[in-house]
Design a protein around this motif. Structure first.
Motif, PDB file in Angstrom:
ATOM      1  N   GLN A  30    -104.298  79.155 -49.654  1.00  0.00           N
ATOM      2  CA  GLN A  30    -105.775  78.885 -49.648  1.00  0.00           C
ATOM      3  C   GLN A  30    -106.378  79.463 -50.914  1.00  0.00           C
ATOM      4  N   VAL A  31    -107.245  79.143 -51.708  1.00  0.00           N
ATOM      5  CA  VAL A  31    -107.919  79.579 -52.661  1.00  0.00           C
ATOM      6  C   VAL A  31    -109.117  80.427 -52.463  1.00  0.00           C
ATOM      7  N   GLN A  32    -109.186  81.822 -53.107  1.00  0.00           N
ATOM      8  CA  GLN A  32    -110.028  82.650 -52.995  1.00  0.00           C
ATOM      9  C   GLN A  32    -111.101  82.554 -54.158  1.00  0.00           C
ATOM     10  N   LEU A  33    -112.581  82.600 -53.952  1.00  0.00           N
ATOM     11  CA  LEU A  33    -113.434  82.455 -55.106  1.00  0.00           C
ATOM     12  C   LEU A  33    -114.221  83.448 -55.174  1.00  0.00           C
ATOM     13  N   VAL A  34    -114.566  84.012 -56.312  1.00  0.00           N
ATOM     14  CA  VAL A  34    -115.261  85.136 -56.563  1.00  0.00           C
ATOM     15  C   VAL A  34    -116.390  84.741 -57.850  1.00  0.00           C
ATOM     16  N   GLY A  69    -105.242  82.880 -55.731  1.00  0.00           N
ATOM     17  CA  GLY A  69    -104.592  82.360 -54.660  1.00  0.00           C
ATOM     18  C   GLY A  69    -103.769  80.956 -54.915  1.00  0.00           C
ATOM     19  N   ARG A  70    -104.679  80.229 -55.383  1.00  0.00           N
ATOM     20  CA  ARG A  70    -104.213  78.860 -55.771  1.00  0.00           C
ATOM     21  C   ARG A  70    -104.861  78.607 -57.017  1.00  0.00           C
ATOM     22  N   VAL A  73    -107.339  76.418 -59.725  1.00  0.00           N
ATOM     23  CA  VAL A  73    -108.467  75.929 -59.296  1.00  0.00           C
ATOM     24  C   VAL A  73    -108.270  74.512 -59.639  1.00  0.00           C
ATOM     25  N   SER A  74    -107.165  74.071 -60.473  1.00  0.00           N
ATOM     26  CA  SER A  74    -106.931  72.858 -60.956  1.00  0.00           C
ATOM     27  C   SER A  74    -106.794  71.695 -59.808  1.00  0.00           C
ATOM     28  N   SER A  75    -106.263  72.442 -58.700  1.00  0.00           N
ATOM     29  CA  SER A  75    -106.038  71.473 -57.389  1.00  0.00           C
ATOM     30  C   SER A  75    -107.221  71.094 -56.529  1.00  0.00           C
ATOM     31  N   TYR A  76    -108.472  71.488 -57.054  1.00  0.00           N
ATOM     32  CA  TYR A  76    -109.838  71.457 -56.378  1.00  0.00           C
ATOM     33  C   TYR A  76    -110.622  70.803 -57.027  1.00  0.00           C
ATOM     34  N   HIS A  77    -111.742  70.080 -56.261  1.00  0.00           N
ATOM     35  CA  HIS A  77    -112.892  69.568 -56.813  1.00  0.00           C
ATOM     36  C   HIS A  77    -113.896  70.679 -56.607  1.00  0.00           C
ATOM     37  N   SER A  91    -118.961  73.389 -65.759  1.00  0.00           N
ATOM     38  CA  SER A  91    -117.571  73.241 -66.317  1.00  0.00           C
ATOM     39  C   SER A  91    -116.390  74.130 -65.836  1.00  0.00           C
ATOM     40  N   ARG A  92    -115.289  73.728 -66.371  1.00  0.00           N
ATOM     41  CA  ARG A  92    -114.367  74.200 -65.745  1.00  0.00           C
ATOM     42  C   ARG A  92    -113.253  74.661 -66.820  1.00  0.00           C
ATOM     43  N   ASP A  93    -112.523  75.814 -66.579  1.00  0.00           N
ATOM     44  CA  ASP A  93    -111.323  76.116 -67.464  1.00  0.00           C
ATOM     45  C   ASP A  93    -110.130  76.316 -66.725  1.00  0.00           C
ATOM     46  N   ASN A  94    -109.351  75.292 -66.571  1.00  0.00           N
ATOM     47  CA  ASN A  94    -108.135  75.364 -65.620  1.00  0.00           C
ATOM     48  C   ASN A  94    -107.187  76.402 -66.098  1.00  0.00           C
TER      49      ASN A  94
END
Length: 119
Positions: free
Chosen positions: A1-5, A26-27, A29-33, A71-74
């Protein structure tokens, strides 16, 4: 699972800018929308912005369109929300969230960061 802060919230005057960050662990972020939501006192949580996992398509609530940019920076495993021309009605706790599919529920949430815009 991914953890987000989330981070980057604070107090700003109307017309000012803030950039929120959402760091994943944890994972990748490129795996997620990814999505951004907000909840103002006494109101239900509302959608703000969505960025698909490829960073190509972005969607915004009408209330923030033209002022906020996601935006995102994988490579940094981080998602951002640039907020410009802030208004007092933007005051809320802002949350980032992740989902595995474009039609899936947002299953993973951060703890939120407070944004307060003074008039």
């Amino acid at each position: 699972q991914v953890q987000l802060v989330e981070s980057g919230g604070g107090l700003v005057q109307a017309g000012g800018s803030l950039r929120l960050s959402c760091a994943a662990s944890g994972r990748t972020v490129s795996s997620y929308h990814m999505g951004w939501f907000r909840q103002a006192p006494g109101k239900e949580r509302e959608f703000v912005a969505a960025i698909n996992r490829f960073g190509i398509n972005e969607y915004y609530a009408d209330s923030v369109k033209g002022r906020f940019t996601g935006s995102r920076d994988n490579a940094k495993n981080t998602v951002y929300l640039q907020m410009n021309s802030l208004k007092p009605e933007d005051t809320a706790v802002y949350y980032c969230a992740a989902r595995t599919g474009l039609t899936a529920d947002f299953d993973f949430w951060g703890q939120g960061t407070q944004v307060t815009v003074s008039s």
